[in-house]
Structures are given as C-alpha cells and as structure tokens.
Write a protein that holds these residues in place. Structure first.
Motif, PDB file in Angstrom:
ATOM      1  N   LEU A  39      -8.017  -5.415 -38.008  1.00 39.04           N
ATOM      2  CA  LEU A  39      -6.634  -6.484 -38.801  1.00 39.04           C
ATOM      3  C   LEU A  39      -5.765  -5.596 -37.918  1.00 39.04           C
ATOM      4  O   LEU A  39      -4.657  -6.411 -37.505  1.00 39.04           O
ATOM      5  CB  LEU A  39      -6.466  -6.022 -40.827  1.00 39.04           C
ATOM      6  CG  LEU A  39      -4.804  -6.592 -40.239  1.00 39.04           C
ATOM      7  CD1 LEU A  39      -5.618  -7.927 -40.436  1.00 39.04           C
ATOM      8  CD2 LEU A  39      -5.013  -6.170 -42.203  1.00 39.04           C
ATOM      9  N   ILE A  40      -4.812  -4.103 -37.932  1.00 40.36           N
ATOM     10  CA  ILE A  40      -4.086  -3.280 -36.889  1.00 40.36           C
ATOM     11  C   ILE A  40      -4.859  -3.417 -35.974  1.00 40.36           C
ATOM     12  O   ILE A  40      -5.448  -2.916 -35.217  1.00 40.36           O
ATOM     13  CB  ILE A  40      -3.889  -2.252 -37.725  1.00 40.36           C
ATOM     14  CG1 ILE A  40      -4.178  -2.738 -39.898  1.00 40.36           C
ATOM     15  CG2 ILE A  40      -2.293  -1.418 -37.381  1.00 40.36           C
ATOM     16  CD1 ILE A  40      -3.353  -1.667 -39.675  1.00 40.36           C
ATOM     17  N   ASP A  41      -3.387  -3.863 -34.127  1.00 37.56           N
ATOM     18  CA  ASP A  41      -3.688  -3.658 -33.276  1.00 37.56           C
ATOM     19  C   ASP A  41      -3.675  -1.580 -32.640  1.00 37.56           C
ATOM     20  O   ASP A  41      -3.876  -0.995 -33.649  1.00 37.56           O
ATOM     21  CB  ASP A  41      -2.588  -4.479 -32.738  1.00 37.56           C
ATOM     22  CG  ASP A  41      -2.711  -5.708 -32.722  1.00 37.56           C
ATOM     23  OD1 ASP A  41      -3.364  -6.161 -32.786  1.00 37.56           O
ATOM     24  OD2 ASP A  41      -1.878  -5.729 -32.754  1.00 37.56           O
ATOM     25  N   SER A  42      -4.427  -2.014 -31.581  1.00 35.27           N
ATOM     26  CA  SER A  42      -4.188  -0.199 -31.194  1.00 35.27           C
ATOM     27  C   SER A  42      -2.510   0.526 -31.732  1.00 35.27           C
ATOM     28  O   SER A  42      -3.018   1.640 -31.409  1.00 35.27           O
ATOM     29  CB  SER A  42      -4.464  -0.225 -29.653  1.00 35.27           C
ATOM     30  OG  SER A  42      -3.785  -0.707 -29.391  1.00 35.27           O
ATOM     31  N   ASN A  43      -1.739   0.100 -31.932  1.00 32.92           N
ATOM     32  CA  ASN A  43      -0.623   0.785 -32.024  1.00 32.92           C
ATOM     33  C   ASN A  43      -0.386   1.023 -32.500  1.00 32.92           C
ATOM     34  O   ASN A  43       0.733   2.123 -33.193  1.00 32.92           O
ATOM     35  CB  ASN A  43       1.071  -0.268 -31.200  1.00 32.92           C
ATOM     36  CG  ASN A  43       0.766  -1.275 -32.281  1.00 32.92           C
ATOM     37  OD1 ASN A  43       0.080  -1.370 -33.535  1.00 32.92           O
ATOM     38  ND2 ASN A  43       1.573  -2.309 -31.737  1.00 32.92           N
ATOM     39  N   GLY A  44      -0.908   0.704 -33.509  1.00 35.93           N
ATOM     40  CA  GLY A  44      -0.969   1.026 -35.506  1.00 35.93           C
ATOM     41  C   GLY A  44      -0.400   0.686 -36.552  1.00 35.93           C
ATOM     42  O   GLY A  44      -0.089   0.752 -37.420  1.00 35.93           O
ATOM     43  N   TYR A  45       0.934   0.030 -35.991  1.00 40.31           N
ATOM     44  CA  TYR A  45       1.935  -0.764 -36.672  1.00 40.31           C
ATOM     45  C   TYR A  45       1.433  -1.662 -37.380  1.00 40.31           C
ATOM     46  O   TYR A  45       0.757  -2.942 -36.554  1.00 40.31           O
ATOM     47  CB  TYR A  45       3.236  -1.374 -35.804  1.00 40.31           C
ATOM     48  CG  TYR A  45       3.873  -0.116 -34.500  1.00 40.31           C
ATOM     49  CD1 TYR A  45       4.678   1.526 -35.750  1.00 40.31           C
ATOM     50  CD2 TYR A  45       3.677   0.092 -33.675  1.00 40.31           C
ATOM     51  CE1 TYR A  45       5.457   1.768 -34.816  1.00 40.31           C
ATOM     52  CE2 TYR A  45       4.202   0.810 -33.107  1.00 40.31           C
ATOM     53  CZ  TYR A  45       5.326   2.235 -33.157  1.00 40.31           C
ATOM     54  OH  TYR A  45       6.283   2.723 -32.835  1.00 40.31           O
ATOM     55  N   VAL A  46       2.214  -2.204 -38.806  1.00 45.21           N
ATOM     56  CA  VAL A  46       2.034  -3.146 -39.268  1.00 45.21           C
ATOM     57  C   VAL A  46       2.997  -3.685 -39.956  1.00 45.21           C
ATOM     58  O   VAL A  46       4.474  -2.839 -40.482  1.00 45.21           O
ATOM     59  CB  VAL A  46       1.559  -2.291 -41.292  1.00 45.21           C
ATOM     60  CG1 VAL A  46       1.663  -3.215 -42.287  1.00 45.21           C
ATOM     61  CG2 VAL A  46       0.329  -1.407 -40.981  1.00 45.21           C
TER      62      VAL A  46
END
Length: 102
Positions: free
Chosen positions: A33-40
């Motif tokens: 669900l969460i991209d590699s950047n880690g931001y929600v």
C-alpha cells in the motif's frame, strides 16, 4: 478496543477493534500500500479505499467483517492520512503482539 488518534492535535479519534485488525490481516490490506518513500498521504488513503471497494464488489467481498471495517474505520468521517498512519502503526504493534503470544 483500541483508539487511534485521527488528527495531529489529538481532538479526534477512531475506535479500532481486534476484529478490524484481523480483517486487515485476512485481506492483507496494507500489503504494497505504501510506496518506497514511506509517506502515508491522502493518495495512499484513496488507494486503500479503492482496493477495498474492489474487494467488496468481488465475490469474496461478501464478508460482513470487511464491511464493518469500512463503516467503522476506513470510511469514518475523521479518517485522514494521519489516522491511516496511526492505524498502520497499531496494526504492526498488534501483529507483533499476536505473533509473540503464539
């Protein structure tokens, strides 16, 4: 019953039951669900809503627990990206505790 903070100031919260967390695990809703950047952010919340909507429209989506998760948590009026981040953290903590008990 767990409570997650739904906004940075702490004035809003959402109740999350163990059944809700079990449903998240059953359908693996947080997987990829969460991209590699880690931001929600709000886009991640929208992606989750679209994934759940797709599950509900399929045959396997006739599950009352999934519908309860939607009504009580995911589509809760206070659910924003901040709340989703807290939900993910709660899920990780809950998963660690259940694995430690087994």
């Amino acid at each position: 019953m767990n409570k997650i903070q739904a906004n940075p100031s702490g004035t809003r919260s959402i109740d999350v039951s163990d059944q809700h967390l079990e449903t998240i695990e059953k359908y693996q809703l947080f997987r990829d669900l969460i991209d590699s950047n880690g931001y929600v952010d709000e886009q991640v919340l929208e992606k989750l809503k679209l994934n759940i909507r797709s599950l509900l429209e399929s045959e396997s989506g006739k599950d009352k627990a999934l519908l309860d998760l939607c009504l009580d948590v995911i589509y809760h009026p206070n659910m924003k990206a901040f709340g989703l981040q807290r939900l993910v953290l709660l899920f990780i903590e809950w998963k660690d505790q259940t694995e430690a008990c087994n």
